[in-house]
Design an enzyme around this catalytic site. Structure first.
Site, short mmCIF file in Angstrom:
data_model
loop_
_atom_site.label_atom_id
_atom_site.label_comp_id
_atom_site.label_asym_id
_atom_site.label_seq_id
_atom_site.Cartn_x
_atom_site.Cartn_y
_atom_site.Cartn_z
N LYS A 1 -8.88 7.45 -0.20
CA LYS A 1 -8.67 8.17 -1.47
C LYS A 1 -10.00 8.41 -2.17
O LYS A 1 -10.89 7.54 -2.16
CB LYS A 1 -7.73 7.35 -2.35
N SER B 1 -0.33 9.18 -7.56
CA SER B 1 -1.57 9.92 -7.50
C SER B 1 -2.19 10.00 -6.11
O SER B 1 -3.09 10.80 -5.90
CB SER B 1 -2.58 9.33 -8.48
N SER C 1 1.53 4.72 -7.57
CA SER C 1 0.77 5.78 -6.93
C SER C 1 0.56 5.68 -5.43
O SER C 1 0.01 6.60 -4.84
CB SER C 1 -0.60 5.90 -7.61
#
Lengths: 95, 493, 475
Positions: free
Chosen positions: C68, C143, C167
């Site tokens: 990420k 997210s 997330s």
């Protein structure tokens, strides 16, 4: 419940230069969210200690031993305004 | 008819806020070395630069020093304390918040000398903001640059209660604090270098009142003299305001030692809304027995406040002298060495009476006068042994007080042994046993019959000129007390 | 080549160690797919396989991992999905990424995400939304939307994400893959660009439970650079369970009850999974988590408050975007942050600043931290009677792009099933439980602190029995 003045005050604390439309929208959106969140204030939380730390650890201490620092050229490479071997900024208090 | 204006007497109420840079090897929350006037930005890392993703880790030695300071100041050391974030924006604050302590600090309460301590806590120092432009001061420059070497240096903040009631007391107390911290070995406490920084909160109130007036904050006075002068100037300013019927406004001021003027400083954060909350990247600090024991073990045997008490109560020094010698460690150390020397070689002089510590102590100011009030007597030409010997000689009446002062001056200039100097200069005491002295006394009486008559009548105040005559004739070698005694005998039978 | 991407990470690692597959070939197969990504799942892709070693002897075998965007990766853009950090290359690497690399999982690419991890749809990215590989008109969740989409679409064998209020779990559910949020403190946060410090945790997004266990094993552990990291007791074990005999599962009606706002299709899949669990020998009862309905409110005070402070460092002084540097200081700060931050981030900074501000602390942040204490207690009590708490992961399946962007509150409500576990700091895993109208549904199991191995075991047994086929988006 959050009026324009409050929004502007908070925006100033947070250093956000919100536009007029944003201020209006923010007032509405934040008010909606706060309306929903407000409900927790109705709970009976008398005598309940606040959680300041989730984990049961204390005293995560570090020995006073030096470790390598970053080379100056590396840190200044990311600087928007390298100045005098440092980070240039407008002077506080300058008009 | 003139109206009489009643002037209210105001008393100052002063509290101090002191920041002490700790003498650790590394910063408060990262392993970067502390800087000593090094080139800019060579002691930084993701943590003290506030890079994305960086995290703080507490320096255990800073905690150790913090506990020691708390012990020295007689504080309650919190069993459990927290770090908090103090949020505001400024270029010298890389994270946009300072990690400090808020409502659960390391230490509370305490006392040093006659000033109570409110709290002691740990935090990190800000970086250094430098301003371009000729003065180096913020006004008149429009570009600044930041050096992060200093950022993250461990700081202890000490806040006193508003127990100080004069500029002089503020200065004296700060000297005591500085000596205490110095003896703990936790900091360089150099005001000119910024390792000891002092702000003062000043207010005034009608004498005898218990309500507190509005206080102002004087920032960063970087010498003892400036502290005293700044506080005094602010007291005068506030007094003047109140006398004019105006109110004191709560504000932050800067004292300019050159002009003596006080100017308001722009505030860093609107209404000081720091939005404190517990630092989630750190865990609570629990001070257990081990840490307390380690801190106690590292404490000096005797701290200045304790030393002052011992000097006064056990050695019989005058209170002011006791404090002076305790608060200025170099004087106290020198005095104790001299005392030792006086005891060691037998303080029994000719008279058989032992040299009292208080008597010896009187010679230190004499020495200080000659070498300069900021000098350390240990670096002078006068060894503690010499001073002790000289004092012993005076006690034993081997040399008069006046002559001894001359000897001291010579010792300061050339060092050496007082006995040798006395011998060489012929400064040995002239005593009553010397016939010469009796003759000189007669001459003195003959020279001033009026004074003699007065003395004969019992008016001792008139004896001055007669004594002075003999002193001059003997070049100060006779002891003033002896002379007086002889004259009285002669005249009063 | 195409056979390679059908292997799970564990299978690929095994083949590489056995010499049947070359690590470089595997890397290149994925690299090529990532580089031609149509889902906007990646913000950066490696240009070539790393030179270091062949991975054959490393536990993770040289199987590359997608990371990420918010993880600092030295010399590689790490932007946390934000324009304020566009192109920022940090001088150091996050601990968990370094651990994975050292264990033999080199960096394949950085994945797109909601800006500063704030969002449940990956529509808040400064670099464009991510598309759900099951249906490109829909969101992948957030997210960690990029990480989830990449794994689901076979653009990466596995990925690292972060979970603050769901997330990892929620995008895993919406993309039909496995996602795990560990016990708070189990993985180091050093090098993770922070959102909410007391909630953020790194975790795996993988094709199956075994891969999640394998990756997690090499992520956990105390890091001296993170004061809030813990020594993980024991090792994360390879899950082997084939049944759930003797396990007591609790269904929290306070969350899943009628008023819960859970879509019918999701509820159906949930009930079906509970039936599977029973067939596997688990006992299932309802349980109480009385304060869980207030978790969302507490979360939306605590997280923004911490974020408002964590994001104060983005000020145009030392790195990142600077706007109006020729104006006065306050203008530079305010314009930089106004231009650099997206709407959702600004909203949360405002909310957080307000919740901490003078006069409001006790009512908002202070109260939220008390609610958090009660929620933590609720879970502790529940775990005296139950091994795991189970819920649907998300109240809905993948919604259409733009469907909830006008109503921040509606978006926040997506998190209500995931947030209680985040507040309590306990581990939770989401596994695909089936499809609803062709879109994946996730099943969540939450356990007490440090129960990851048992959770993974139970999840493994369920996964086996459910037999979900996630291969469609990989074609």
């Amino acid at each position: 419940m959050l009026d324009r003045d409050q929004v502007l005050h908070v925006a100033r604390l947070a250093r956000l230069d919100l536009g007029e439309q944003e201020v209006a929208r923010m007032a509405e959106e934040l008010s909606n969210v706060l309306d929903h969140i407000e409900k927790i204030r109705e709970l009976d939380l008398e005598g309940v200690p606040p959680t300041s730390h989730v984990i049961d650890v204390v005293n995560a201490l570090r020995a006073d031993d030096p470790e390598p620092s970053l080379p100056r050229d590396v840190i200044l490479a990311a600087a928007p305004e390298p100045l005098h071997d440092g980070f240039g900024v407008p002077s506080p208090g300058a008009a | 008819m003139s109206t009489t204006s009643t002037s209210t007497a105001y008393e100052p109420v002063i509290g101090l806020e002191i920041h002490v840079q700790l003498d650790t090897r590394t910063k408060m929350f990262c392993g970067c070395r502390l800087s000593f006037n090094d080139p800019p930005n060579i002691h930084t890392c993701p943590t003290c630069l506030g890079l994305p993703g960086a995290l703080p880790v507490v320096n255990e030695r800073a905690i150790h020093f913090g506990i020691m300071i708390g012990l020295a100041l007689g504080c309650d050391i919190a069993e459990r304390s927290l770090f908090h974030r103090k949020n505001y924006f400024y270029p010298d604050l890389p994270k946009g918040y300072q990690i400090s302590q808020y409502d659960v600090p390391l230490c509370r309460g305490g006392r040093l000398g006659d000033v109570r301590i409110h709290r002691v806590h740990l935090e990190e120092d800000a970086a250094k903001l430098n301003h371009l432009g000729t003065s180096g001061r913020i006004h008149g420059s429009d570009r600044s640059w930041v050096d992060f070497n200093r950022g993250g240096t461990p700081l202890v903040e000490i806040v006193t209660e508003p127990d100080i009631s004069s500029p002089e007391q503020a200065r004296e107390w700060l000297i005591l604090l500085r000596t205490t911290l110095q003896q703990l070995g936790v900091s360089d406490v150099d005001m000119s270098q910024g390792s000891l920084r002092c702000d003062a909160n000043v207010s005034i109130r009608p004498a005898g009142s218990t309500r507190l007036g509005t206080k102002t904050e004087l920032k960063n006075m970087n010498s003892f003299a400036f502290l005293e002068r700044g506080v005094r100037a602010e007291i005068e300013r506030q007094t003047h305001l109140l006398e004019q019927g105006e109110a004191v406004v709560q504000e932050t001021l800067h004292f300019d030692p050159v002009s003596g003027g006080l100017t308001p400083l722009r505030s860093k954060e609107e209404a000081h809304d720091y939005r404190y909350f517990p630092e989630p990247d750190l865990v609570p600090l629990v001070v257990g027995e081990e840490m307390m024991t380690a801190a106690r073990a590292d404490m000096p045997v005797e701290l200045p406040a304790e030393r002052a008490v011992r000097f006064e109560r056990e050695l019989g020094l005058h209170a002011d002298t006791a404090r002076l010698f305790a608060f200025r460690a170099e004087l106290g150390d020198y005095f104790e060495r001299a005392l030792n020397a006086a005891g060691a070689d037998g303080s029994r002089g000719n008279g058989g009476a032992a040299l009292e510590p208080a008597e010896l102590s009187n010679w230190i100011p004499q020495l200080v006068e000659r070498i300069g009030s900021d000098a350390d007597p240990a670096t002078s030409n006068v060894t503690p042994e010499s001073l002790a010997a000289l004092a012993t000689m005076v006690k034993a009446k081997e040399v008069s007080r006046d002559a001894a002062r001359e000897v001291l001056t010579l010792l300061v200039n050339e060092g050496g042994d007082p006995r040798a100097i006395v011998e060489r200069e012929g400064l040995g005491a002239i005593t009553a046993e010397d016939n010469g002295l009796a003759e000189i006394v007669d001459k003195a009486i003959a020279s001033d019959p009026a004074a003699a008559e007065q003395v004969r009548a019992g008016n001792m105040k008139a004896i001055g000129p007669l004594v002075g005559y003999v002193m001059r004739e003997t070049k100060g070698r006779a002891d003033g007390g002896e002379i007086t005694r002889l004259i009285r005998e002669r005249l009063q039978g | 080549m195409s056979g390679l991407i059908d292997l799970t990470a564990a299978q690929a690692a095994e083949r590489i160690r056995a010499g049947k597959v070359a690590a470089a070939d595997l890397f290149e197969a994925y690299r090529a797919r990532a580089a031609s990504d149509q889902l906007n799942a990646f913000t950066w892709v490696a240009e070539a396989a790393p030179q270091t070693g062949d991975g054959a002897n490393a536990p993770l075998g040289g199987v590359p991992v997608a990371v990420k965007d918010l993880f600092c990766t030295e010399g590689v853009p790490s932007q946390s999905g934000s324009k304020i950090l566009e192109g920022y290359r940090p001088p150091y690497t996050a601990t968990v990424v370094a651990k994975l690399r050292d264990a033999g999982a080199p960096l394949l690419g950085k994945t797109n995400q909601d800006e500063f991890a704030m969002g449940s749809s990956n529509e808040n990215s400064g670099f464009g939304p991510v598309f759900n590989p099951w249906d490109r008109s829909r969101v992948p969740g957030g997210s960690s939307g990029g990480s989830a989409a990449a794994v689901a679409a076979g653009l990466a064998p596995w990925a690292v994400g972060t979970d603050t209020g769901g997330s990892i779990r929620q995008p895993a559910a919406l993309c039909g893959i496995v996602g795990l949020k560990p016990t708070y403190g189990a993985c180091s946060r050093y090098g993770m660009i922070a959102f909410a410090s007391s909630l953020d945790q790194a975790g795996p997004l993988t094709r199956d439970v075994t891969d999640a266990a394998l990756m997690l094993r090499h992520m956990v552990g105390h890091d001296r650079r993170d004061s809030t990291s813990l020594d993980y007791p024991g090792e994360i074990e390879v899950p082997r369970a084939e049944d759930l005999k003797g396990l007591r599962l609790g269904v929290p009606e306070d969350l899943t009850g009628a008023e819960g706002g859970i879509e019918p299709g999701v509820r159906e899949s949930f009930e079906a999974t509970l039936a599977v669990a029973e067939r596997l020998g688990a006992s299932i009862e309802t349980c109480r988590l009385p304060h869980a309905p207030h978790a969302l409110s507490a979360y939306y005070l605590i997280a923004p408050a911490e974020a408002s402070a964590n994001l104060a460092r983005f000020d145009g002084v030392r790195y990142g975007l600077r706007v109006d540097g020729d104006k006065d200081l306050v203008t530079m700060y305010s314009r930089t942050r106004e231009v650099g931050f997206g709407a959702e981030v600004k909203r949360r900074i405002m909310l957080g600043t307000y919740a901490l501000s003078s006069g409001y602390y006790d009512a908002y942040y202070g109260t939220a931290q008390k609610v958090r204490t009660k929620i933590t207690e609720d879970f502790k009590t529940a775990f005296e009677r139950f091994d795991f708490i189970v819920t649907p992961t998300s109240p809905c399946t993948a919604f259409e792009l733009g469907a909830k962007t006008d109503d921040p509150l509606a978006m926040y409500l997506n998190d209500f099933l995931a947030v209680p576990m985040s507040l309590a700091g306990i581990p939770a895993i989401s596994i695909p439980s089936g499809l609803s109208d062709g879109l994946p549904v996730g099943f969540q199991l939450a356990g007490p602190a440090f129960s990851e191995s048992r959770l993974l075991d139970a999840a493994h047994a369920l996964e086996r029995a459910i037999g979900f086929d996630g291969s469609k988006p990989r074609q």
